[in-house]
Design an enzyme around this catalytic site. Structure first.
Site, PDB file in Angstrom:
ATOM      1  N   ILE A 156      34.299  37.246  40.352  1.00 43.68           N
ATOM      2  CA  ILE A 156      34.820  36.420  41.203  1.00 43.68           C
ATOM      3  C   ILE A 156      35.767  35.514  40.622  1.00 43.68           C
ATOM      4  CG2 ILE A 156      34.181  34.542  42.949  1.00 43.68           C
ATOM      5  CD1 ILE A 156      31.635  35.881  43.278  1.00 43.68           C
ATOM      6  N   PRO A 157      37.232  35.749  40.836  1.00 44.75           N
ATOM      7  CA  PRO A 157      38.094  35.294  39.867  1.00 44.75           C
ATOM      8  C   PRO A 157      38.508  34.052  40.277  1.00 44.75           C
ATOM      9  CG  PRO A 157      39.127  36.705  41.670  1.00 44.75           C
ATOM     10  CD  PRO A 157      37.837  36.906  42.055  1.00 44.75           C
ATOM     11  N   CYS A 158      37.858  33.001  39.654  1.00 43.27           N
ATOM     12  CA  CYS A 158      38.124  31.513  39.721  1.00 43.27           C
ATOM     13  C   CYS A 158      39.335  31.330  38.848  1.00 43.27           C
ATOM     14  CB  CYS A 158      37.026  30.733  39.693  1.00 43.27           C
ATOM     15  SG  CYS A 158      36.065  31.383  38.090  1.00 43.27           S
ATOM     16  N   HIS A 159      39.625  32.339  37.855  1.00 41.50           N
ATOM     17  CA  HIS A 159      40.597  31.742  36.887  1.00 41.50           C
ATOM     18  C   HIS A 159      42.119  32.070  37.533  1.00 41.50           C
ATOM     19  CE1 HIS A 159      39.783  36.296  36.658  1.00 41.50           C
ATOM     20  NE2 HIS A 159      41.154  36.440  36.575  1.00 41.50           N
TER      21      HIS A 159
END
Length: 200
Positions: free
Chosen positions: A135-138
């Site tokens: 889950i690409p919070c970056h």
């Protein structure tokens, strides 16, 4: 509920992985405060009992992470079991919609979840994400292109974004393929910022 735990040594730090019912429920930065907090959430909401053994979901996660860091995978196919509030899950779903190699601002995510004035609430939900990278919070940055905060540290965030940018080749100014085109921000290398300013 039995929750299996394994570890994965990534190029940007050791990750702790956990699965429940053969779905990934944790991919977090080992020995960081966020990981301990998110493990406590699993205990509280899933009544988790941790077991140091693998599962099909964990082995698949390791394989897909290997492919991701090698620049060979742009989308993860692992079944997910995110654990959080309904609002947090809504924000995390919006993160899953950010295409590989692109970024969005906190404001863009707030607009996506129909809470345009809730930038700080959105930032808090992003910070609570327990399934990092997948889950690409970056891919969420400040509107001035600053990297802002990241649970794994700004060096890790920079490495993840640069991994994706390198794999896409011409990803600096690609036209976004989904939501909020008017406030889309491509990833551009910038000096790391230590202050967390999601509303900028």
């Amino acid at each position: 509920m039995k929750v299996n735990i394994q570890y994965y040594d990534s190029p940007c730090g050791r990750l702790v992985l956990a699965s429940a019912d053969d779905e990934l429920c944790l991919c977090d930065w080992n020995e960081k405060p966020c990981a301990e907090r998110n493990k406590r959430r699993l205990v509280r909401l899933l009544n988790a009992e941790f077991s140091m053994e693998t599962s099909a979901a964990l082995e698949r996660t390791k394989k897909e992470l290997d492919e991701y860091f090698a620049g060979k995978r742009r989308q993860f196919d692992i079944p997910l079991h995110p654990v959080g509030t309904e609002f947090q899950k809504q924000v995390w779903q919006a993160l899953l919609e950010i295409p590989y190699g692109e970024t969005r601002t906190y404001k863009a995510i707030a607009q996506r979840v129909d809470n345009p004035k809730g930038v700080r609430a959105v930032a808090s939900a992003i910070g609570a994400n327990g399934i990092s990278i997948i889950i690409p919070c970056h891919r969420v940055i400040g509107s001035n292109h600053s990297l802002t905060g990241f649970a794994g540290g700004l060096d890790a965030k920079r490495l993840l974004l640069e991994t994706e940018h390198t794999a896409t080749g011409s990803g600096l100014f690609r036209k976004p393929s989904c939501f909020c085109p008017s406030i889309f921000l491509p990833y551009c290398p910038v000096p790391m910022q230590s202050s967390f300013q999601p509303g900028e």
